[in-house]
Enzyme design. Structure first.
Site, PDB file in Angstrom:
ATOM      1  N   THR A 130      14.991   4.483   7.277  1.00 20.93           N
ATOM      2  CA  THR A 130      15.243   3.607   6.379  1.00 20.93           C
ATOM      3  C   THR A 130      14.016   3.593   5.213  1.00 20.93           C
ATOM      4  O   THR A 130      14.442   2.876   4.244  1.00 20.93           O
ATOM      5  CB  THR A 130      15.148   2.069   6.841  1.00 20.93           C
ATOM      6  N   ASP A 151       4.595   5.605   7.603  1.00 20.36           N
ATOM      7  CA  ASP A 151       3.492   5.840   8.383  1.00 20.36           C
ATOM      8  C   ASP A 151       2.059   5.806   7.790  1.00 20.36           C
ATOM      9  O   ASP A 151       1.073   5.242   8.657  1.00 20.36           O
ATOM     10  CB  ASP A 151       3.563   7.428   8.651  1.00 20.36           C
TER      11      ASP A 151
HETATM   12 MG    MG Z   1       4.112  13.330  10.452  1.00 17.63          MG
END
Ligand code: MG
Ligand code: ADP
Length: 377
Positions: free
Chosen positions: A34, A174
């Site tokens: 997403t 991330d």
């Molecule tokens: Mg990665």
């Protein structure tokens, strides 16, 4: 066994002038595929991290050694960002060159560093060892080059570095969680604005990660295909991104349908976490896995099996986490049953697949920053 600080100090030939930073890996509780459609995600920074030690050098070079990739020797790139990341060898040096390049674009002066890293984030498992590595190296470079960037801009610079390094058009989740993580909390991130709201994870709930025993495979091209498919649907609907699409818009489009329903699940999951509604949390995890499996088609038989076994042995819910195609499954488990669920799931998974697996609890920690390392540690 040597401590990480001792191993890094040894790689750099002594320690008094070193600066230290760390950046955590992450596990995503819900909201996969997403972020690159400007949607919602709900990850936590975990108690496994990439640690970096660095000192300035005066010759305009950036050298990085890795304890995990020690056999490769050092990566060596120009500190002004002039080395093209995609050509750097060994391949992990591309992340270094990527970060050097994007921080140079953000105004970092061409100050060289001698750095070494060591990471406890498992590589290629979906816990984002790559973002931990990028962010740790970026903090060391920014410090040496006296560049101060708001954390959201640093996250975007590290995301661009990953694009340069890998060619995969990955999202920003991330890097954001590696920087904004909060101990004891998951983060509800709006990937459009990068606003991150910490939501407490009750102590009675444990976050369990189970490795499928298979590395992530084929992720690059399949990832880009899926991203492009969603963008085509948004364009056809006359929308800037799938963020604005409704379920009615995408009912017959499985890829886009996953994105729209997943965004809704993330928001419902955040509500259930705030309300302590553990039954709802479990159901939402399972619905997310089903959508990733059936609509987005990024699961594998092994990930499906791990989810089934976790639930059969008492987890509240479970789902694949990260991009899919291998790697890890995440589960929420009542802490009182954690040992039992982990042990029985691992035993059954090994018997059924013959694969080497591993199950471990992860705890929510703070995002990246400087570390104080005692002399002689
Ligand atoms: Mg990665
Ligand atoms: P994930 O992020 O899920 O762990 P990726 O394939 O995105 O998997 O990133 C893994 C890559 O990141 C490694 O192949 C390597 O290039 C780089 N990397 C991660 N940790 C380290 C490390 N400690 N030393 C050197 N490179 C690392």
């Amino acid at each position: 066994m040597k401590t990480r600080p001792a191993a890094l100090t040894e790689l750099l030939g002594g320690g008094a002038d070193l600066c230290w930073f760390r950046a955590p890996g992450r596990v995503n509780l819900i909201g996969d595929h997403t972020d690159y459609h400007e949607g919602f995600v709900l990850p936590l920074a975990v108690d496994r991290d990439c640690m970096v030690a660095a000192r300035q050098r005066g010759d305009g070079r950036v050298t990085v050694r890795s304890v995990e990739m020690r056999a490769d020797g050092p990566v060596d790139v120009a500190a002004d960002g002039s080395d093209a990341p995609e050509g750097v060898e060994p391949p992990w040096g591309r992340y270094v060159a990527g970060v050097v390049r994007t921080l140079a674009d953000a105004g970092r002066g061409p100050v060289g560093i001698d750095a070494a890293v060591s990471s406890t984030v498992p590589v290629g498992s979906g816990l984002s060892s790559s973002a931990a590595f990028e962010v740790a190296v970026a903090l060391a470079l920014a410090h040496a080059g006296e560049l101060t960037l708001p954390a959201a801009e640093l996250a975007r610079a590290c995301q661009r570095a990953e694009h340069l390094a890998t060619g995969v058009p990955s999202g920003v989740m991330d890097q954001v969680v590696a920087l904004f993580g909060r101990a004891g909390h998951a983060l509800l991130i709006d990937c459009r604005t990068l606003a991150a709201e910490p939501i407490a994870i009750p102590d009675a709930l444990a976050v369990l990660v189970v490795h499928s025993g298979l590395p992530r495979a084929l992720a690059g091209s399949a990832y880009a295909d899926r991203r492009a498919a969603g963008e085509r649907v948004a364009t056809r609907l006359g929308l800037a991104t799938l963020r604005e699409a409704t379920l009615d818009d995408v009912r017959d489009e499985p890829r886009a349908r996953h994105v729209v329903t997943e965004n809704q699940r993330v928001l419902e999951f955040a509500d259930a976490l705030r309300a302590g509604d553990t039954a709802a949390l479990g159901q939402l995890l399972l619905a997310s896995h089903a959508s990733l499996r059936d609509d987005y088609e990024v699961s594998t038989p092994e990930l499906d099996l791990a989810v089934d076994l976790l639930v059969a042995h008492g987890a509240l819910g479970a789902r694949l986490t990260g991009a899919g195609f291998g790697g890890c499954v995440v589960a929420l488990v009542a802490r009182a049953h954690l040992g039992d669920v982990a042990r029985k799931t691992v035993a059954a998974y090994r018997t059924e697949t013959g694969l080497k697996t591993d199950a471990f609890e992860v705890r929510p920690v703070d995002g990246a920053g400087p570390v104080t390392v005692a002399a002689g540690a």
